[in-house]
Design a protein around this motif. Structure first.
Motif, PDB file in Angstrom:
ATOM      1  N   THR A   2     -20.532  31.485  -4.778  1.00 39.50           N
ATOM      2  CA  THR A   2     -20.906  29.938  -5.140  1.00 39.50           C
ATOM      3  C   THR A   2     -22.703  29.849  -4.547  1.00 39.50           C
ATOM      4  O   THR A   2     -22.114  30.826  -3.355  1.00 39.50           O
ATOM      5  CB  THR A   2     -20.110  29.041  -5.183  1.00 39.50           C
ATOM      6  N   ALA A   3     -23.461  28.891  -4.283  1.00 39.34           N
ATOM      7  CA  ALA A   3     -24.223  28.334  -3.346  1.00 39.34           C
ATOM      8  C   ALA A   3     -23.735  27.300  -3.013  1.00 39.34           C
ATOM      9  O   ALA A   3     -23.727  26.603  -3.565  1.00 39.34           O
ATOM     10  CB  ALA A   3     -25.850  28.018  -4.431  1.00 39.34           C
ATOM     11  N   GLY A   4     -23.760  27.064  -1.937  1.00 39.66           N
ATOM     12  CA  GLY A   4     -23.631  25.816  -1.105  1.00 39.66           C
ATOM     13  C   GLY A   4     -24.826  24.831  -0.973  1.00 39.66           C
ATOM     14  O   GLY A   4     -25.929  25.095  -1.442  1.00 39.66           O
ATOM     15  N   LEU A  48     -33.641  17.221 -11.789  1.00 37.22           N
ATOM     16  CA  LEU A  48     -32.242  16.870 -11.771  1.00 37.22           C
ATOM     17  C   LEU A  48     -32.417  17.437 -12.589  1.00 37.22           C
ATOM     18  O   LEU A  48     -31.030  17.668 -12.570  1.00 37.22           O
ATOM     19  CB  LEU A  48     -32.877  14.753 -11.665  1.00 37.22           C
ATOM     20  N   VAL A  49     -33.011  18.290 -13.804  1.00 33.87           N
ATOM     21  CA  VAL A  49     -32.527  18.631 -14.988  1.00 33.87           C
ATOM     22  C   VAL A  49     -31.619  20.231 -13.995  1.00 33.87           C
ATOM     23  O   VAL A  49     -30.596  20.288 -14.480  1.00 33.87           O
ATOM     24  CB  VAL A  49     -33.247  18.916 -16.099  1.00 33.87           C
ATOM     25  N   ALA A  50     -31.891  21.051 -13.093  1.00 38.54           N
ATOM     26  CA  ALA A  50     -32.029  21.823 -12.490  1.00 38.54           C
ATOM     27  C   ALA A  50     -31.189  22.231 -11.664  1.00 38.54           C
ATOM     28  O   ALA A  50     -30.532  23.175 -11.713  1.00 38.54           O
ATOM     29  CB  ALA A  50     -33.518  22.606 -12.163  1.00 38.54           C
ATOM     30  N   LEU A  51     -30.770  20.985 -11.172  1.00 35.63           N
ATOM     31  CA  LEU A  51     -29.888  20.365  -9.753  1.00 35.63           C
ATOM     32  C   LEU A  51     -28.423  21.255 -10.669  1.00 35.63           C
ATOM     33  O   LEU A  51     -27.525  22.397  -9.793  1.00 35.63           O
ATOM     34  CB  LEU A  51     -29.702  19.881  -9.658  1.00 35.63           C
ATOM     35  N   PRO A  52     -28.096  20.764 -11.590  1.00 31.00           N
ATOM     36  CA  PRO A  52     -26.842  21.196 -11.712  1.00 31.00           C
ATOM     37  C   PRO A  52     -26.710  22.794 -12.696  1.00 31.00           C
ATOM     38  O   PRO A  52     -25.463  23.230 -11.938  1.00 31.00           O
ATOM     39  CB  PRO A  52     -26.483  20.804 -13.126  1.00 31.00           C
ATOM     40  N   ALA A  53     -27.561  23.460 -12.751  1.00 29.69           N
ATOM     41  CA  ALA A  53     -27.766  25.224 -13.005  1.00 29.69           C
ATOM     42  C   ALA A  53     -27.260  25.826 -11.552  1.00 29.69           C
ATOM     43  O   ALA A  53     -27.374  26.945 -11.833  1.00 29.69           O
ATOM     44  CB  ALA A  53     -29.058  25.350 -13.935  1.00 29.69           C
ATOM     45  N   THR A  54     -27.794  25.128 -10.656  1.00 32.10           N
ATOM     46  CA  THR A  54     -27.988  25.906  -9.424  1.00 32.10           C
ATOM     47  C   THR A  54     -26.518  26.501  -8.909  1.00 32.10           C
ATOM     48  O   THR A  54     -26.809  26.970  -7.682  1.00 32.10           O
ATOM     49  CB  THR A  54     -28.954  25.525  -8.223  1.00 32.10           C
ATOM     50  N   GLY A  55     -25.826  26.033  -9.016  1.00 25.99           N
ATOM     51  CA  GLY A  55     -23.852  26.214  -8.348  1.00 25.99           C
ATOM     52  C   GLY A  55     -23.971  27.840  -8.168  1.00 25.99           C
ATOM     53  O   GLY A  55     -23.192  28.009  -7.074  1.00 25.99           O
ATOM     54  N   ARG A  56     -24.437  28.594  -9.263  1.00 23.70           N
ATOM     55  CA  ARG A  56     -24.405  29.849  -8.986  1.00 23.70           C
ATOM     56  C   ARG A  56     -24.914  30.874  -9.381  1.00 23.70           C
ATOM     57  O   ARG A  56     -26.416  30.443 -10.174  1.00 23.70           O
ATOM     58  CB  ARG A  56     -22.612  30.644  -9.503  1.00 23.70           C
TER      59      ARG A  56
END
Length: 188
Positions: A2-4, A48-56
């Motif tokens: 996962t990404a920090g 803001l739409v892309a931020l939740p999708a950047t976790g992995r």
């Protein structure tokens, strides 16, 4: 893996800039104009739409869907927020009825979104391959060295497999060195 937070913010910012830039370029190519505050709002929405999708790591399908949805939203935002001016100033805006693009523009939007999504997906795959490789090497360096003068000994777990992680080759690289296998008869 996962990404920090720092990596997530950087990935969301990069995606938002590419997405807003694509929408802006398409809108300007169609003869439209975009005010600075409207562009900043579109950039913020994309971030803001892309931020939740950047976790992995995300695959091409997720990236294509997200990019398509945001391009539609940016198109509507740019088309509804345009400044009133005479049509002869820059030329006739290519949109057929204001918010709905004509067939040619729709085809160009689809091609641009598809190519951009493939480009972003390749970049995503390369980024995660590099991060996995760096983590593997960092972990291998943290293991204590063997006694002085002796070659390093491979440590094996109870199952017989190596205890330390092996480097993972990037998924986008073909690892075979031999020529391709011959085609079965009847296919050539």
């Amino acid at each position: 893996m996962t990404a920090g937070l720092t990596l997530r913010l950087a990935r969301a910012a990069a995606f938002a800039v590419v997405c807003a830039g694509l929408g802006l370029a398409a809108h300007l190519a169609g003869g439209g104009a975009v005010a600075g505050p409207v562009l900043a709002g579109g950039l913020a929405v994309a971030f803001l739409v892309a931020l939740p999708a950047t976790g992995r790591e995300r695959g091409p399908g997720v990236i294509l869907g997200l990019l398509t949805g945001l391009q539609v939203a940016l198109h509507l935002l740019f088309a509804t927020a345009r400044e009133p001016r005479p049509p002869a100033a820059i030329g006739v805006h290519v949109h057929a009825s204001g918010l709905v693009p004509d067939l040619g523009m729709l085809i160009m939007h689809c091609w641009a979104v598809g190519l951009t999504a493939l480009w972003l997906a390749r970049g995503e795959a390369m980024l995660w391959a590099i991060l996995r490789r760096l983590m593997t090497r960092l972990f291998a360096r943290m293991l204590p060295p063997g006694p002085a003068g002796f070659p390093p000994v491979e440590r094996r777990a109870a199952s017989g497999a190596l205890d330390m992680p092996r480097p993972v080759p990037p998924r986008h690289i073909s690892s075979g060195r031999a020529p391709p296998a011959a085609l079965p008869t009847g296919l050539a």
